[in-house]
Design a protein around this motif. Structure first.
Motif, PDB file in Angstrom:
ATOM      1  N   ALA A   1       0.806  -1.225   0.000  1.00  0.00           N
ATOM      2  CA  ALA A   1       0.000   0.000   0.000  1.00  0.00           C
ATOM      3  C   ALA A   1       0.840   1.277   0.000  1.00  0.00           C
ATOM      4  O   ALA A   1       0.378   2.329   0.418  1.00  0.00           O
ATOM      5  CB  ALA A   1      -0.970   0.008   1.190  1.00  0.00           C
ATOM      6  N   TYR A   2       2.081   1.178  -0.449  1.00  0.00           N
ATOM      7  CA  TYR A   2       3.020   2.305  -0.486  1.00  0.00           C
ATOM      8  C   TYR A   2       3.443   2.778   0.905  1.00  0.00           C
ATOM      9  O   TYR A   2       4.133   3.797   1.028  1.00  0.00           O
ATOM     10  CB  TYR A   2       2.456   3.492  -1.273  1.00  0.00           C
ATOM     11  N   VAL A   3       3.036   2.063   1.950  1.00  0.00           N
ATOM     12  CA  VAL A   3       3.381   2.495   3.307  1.00  0.00           C
ATOM     13  C   VAL A   3       4.181   1.452   4.081  1.00  0.00           C
ATOM     14  O   VAL A   3       4.622   1.731   5.204  1.00  0.00           O
ATOM     15  CB  VAL A   3       2.110   2.857   4.122  1.00  0.00           C
ATOM     16  N   SER A   4       4.370   0.259   3.518  1.00  0.00           N
ATOM     17  CA  SER A   4       5.038  -0.791   4.276  1.00  0.00           C
ATOM     18  C   SER A   4       5.754  -1.772   3.351  1.00  0.00           C
ATOM     19  O   SER A   4       5.646  -1.691   2.133  1.00  0.00           O
ATOM     20  CB  SER A   4       4.033  -1.566   5.139  1.00  0.00           C
ATOM     21  N   LEU A   5       6.480  -2.703   3.982  1.00  0.00           N
ATOM     22  CA  LEU A   5       7.235  -3.765   3.312  1.00  0.00           C
ATOM     23  C   LEU A   5       8.449  -3.216   2.573  1.00  0.00           C
ATOM     24  O   LEU A   5       8.765  -2.041   2.663  1.00  0.00           O
ATOM     25  CB  LEU A   5       6.325  -4.601   2.417  1.00  0.00           C
ATOM     26  N   SER A   6       9.167  -4.095   1.872  1.00  0.00           N
ATOM     27  CA  SER A   6      10.502  -3.745   1.395  1.00  0.00           C
ATOM     28  C   SER A   6      10.892  -4.574   0.187  1.00  0.00           C
ATOM     29  O   SER A   6      10.330  -5.641  -0.064  1.00  0.00           O
ATOM     30  CB  SER A   6      11.511  -3.986   2.526  1.00  0.00           C
ATOM     31  N   SER A   7      11.874  -4.070  -0.548  1.00  0.00           N
ATOM     32  CA  SER A   7      12.451  -4.803  -1.673  1.00  0.00           C
ATOM     33  C   SER A   7      13.634  -5.663  -1.264  1.00  0.00           C
ATOM     34  O   SER A   7      14.201  -6.384  -2.081  1.00  0.00           O
ATOM     35  CB  SER A   7      12.913  -3.811  -2.754  1.00  0.00           C
ATOM     36  N   HIS A   8      14.038  -5.559  -0.015  1.00  0.00           N
ATOM     37  CA  HIS A   8      15.201  -6.299   0.468  1.00  0.00           C
ATOM     38  C   HIS A   8      14.980  -7.800   0.310  1.00  0.00           C
ATOM     39  O   HIS A   8      13.865  -8.302   0.515  1.00  0.00           O
ATOM     40  CB  HIS A   8      15.453  -5.954   1.938  1.00  0.00           C
ATOM     41  N   PRO A   9      16.029  -8.553  -0.058  1.00  0.00           N
ATOM     42  CA  PRO A   9      15.874 -10.006  -0.233  1.00  0.00           C
ATOM     43  C   PRO A   9      15.376 -10.744   0.994  1.00  0.00           C
ATOM     44  O   PRO A   9      14.867 -11.866   0.875  1.00  0.00           O
ATOM     45  CB  PRO A   9      17.288 -10.450  -0.612  1.00  0.00           C
TER      46      PRO A   9
END
Length: 340
Positions: free
Chosen positions: A92-100
């Motif tokens: 939702a553009y407010v959480s989580l990450s692209s990190h492996p």
């Protein structure tokens, strides 16, 4: 948005405290680098939106993931015919990450494993938005920087880049493609559009226009981990993305291409082939079907493939335990990529 994320956290084990755009987080088995912003490629509406919102093209972290035993060096020059995944995570553009280490990274990792011609995927740690911080179009500026890096530094041909995004990440993939198509003649050295896109449970209407009685937003509440977000107030996630622009910006084709009242004439002209995945038990289903219908109208039925999985919830491809449906969809994506 707090209520929205609380329900998500309760059902999927909580939101991880993981890396953001503020620092490159390396470690054993983690391949990452900084990617420079590309202000020279920013023009037109994107330039005006960025100036108004007070956001700039900046240097951001980015991460590579390689197929096991590939013996690739990070950033190794692309083979002439090599395909690559450029991945955008949801949240939702407010959480989580692209990190492996992020759970969302299981999506590109699984697609690579089930696609013979793929050796690696790439993802930028695009800026997350919060009240007063990183409003639209910060995320699009970051996505553009990563795309330029793949083409101009690593040497991938644009037609060999496959954008993959889940939920908000699919929204960003659509926005980047739209920018590349719309400004192909206006910006010197702007790379060509990608060769294809995989949209997983795309968040494609942030206006709430599909939140009506009898819609999937209400019918599928018992079967989805998402609940319909409030349409106004501080918990309304899209308002943080809109920031100083105000809520009317959400009706823009870059943010809500499935908005019911948007003039869809020519909306997807020149878009690359697309694979869309959705679950018939997710609340976003109606808006996803609207998106698919508009893409077919603009691109032709032969260029749009949709797979609606029975009894599947939002973004189910990102959940390793949801089998066999998850693997079935990943295999279908791999087959589709091979046929591009």
């Amino acid at each position: 948005m707090t209520r929205y994320l609380t329900k998500l956290g309760a059902k999927v084990g909580g939101i991880q405290n993981i890396p953001t755009h503020k620092a490159l987080e390396l470690g054993k088995g983690i391949d990452g680098l900084y990617v420079d912003g590309v202000p020279e490629l920013v023009t037109g509406e994107l330039s005006k939106w960025a100036e108004f919102a007070g956001v700039e093209a900046i240097r951001i972290p980015a991460y590579w993931m390689h197929k096991p035993a590939s013996q690739l060096v990070m950033g190794e020059k692309a083979r002439d015919d090599e395909k690559v995944i450029y991945f955008f995570h949801g949240g939702a553009y407010v959480s989580l990450s692209s990190h492996p280490s992020s759970s969302t990274s299981e999506i590109p990792r699984s697609i690579i494993a089930h696609t013979q011609s793929l050796r690696r995927s790439f993802a930028v740690e695009y800026r997350l938005t919060a009240l007063g911080e990183n409003p639209f179009p910060a995320q699009l500026l970051d996505a553009l920087a990563g795309y330029s890096y793949l083409v101009n530094t690593v040497g991938f041909r644009p037609e060999n880049i496959i954008l993959v995004g889940d939920s908000a990440g699919a929204n960003l993939a659509l926005a980047l493609t739209r920018y590349l198509i719309s400004n192909s003649q206006a910006v010197k050295d702007l790379p060509s559009p990608p060769g294809g896109m995989v949209l997983l449970s795309p968040w494609c209407d942030l206006t709430g226009s599909h939140v009506v009685p009898g819609s999937s937003y209400y019918k599928n509440i018992p079967t989805d981990f998402l609940s319909p977000p409030p349409l106004t107030g501080p918990d309304f996630a899209p308002s943080t993305l809109a920031g100083p622009h105000g809520l009317d910006i959400l009706k823009n084709e870059y943010i809500s291409p499935a908005y019911k009242n948007l003039d869809a004439t020519g909306l997807f002209k020149q878009f690359p082939p697309a694979f869309i995945s959705a679950g018939d038990a997710e609340i976003l289903l109606d808006s996803i079907v609207t998106l698919q219908e508009r893409m077919v109208a603009g691109m032709g039925k032969e260029k749009v493939e949709i797979l609606i999985t029975k009894d599947a919830f939002h973004d189910f491809v990102g959940f390793l335990w949801f089998e066999p449906q998850r693997t079935q969809v990943v295999e279908a994506i791999g087959d589709w990529i091979e046929r591009l």
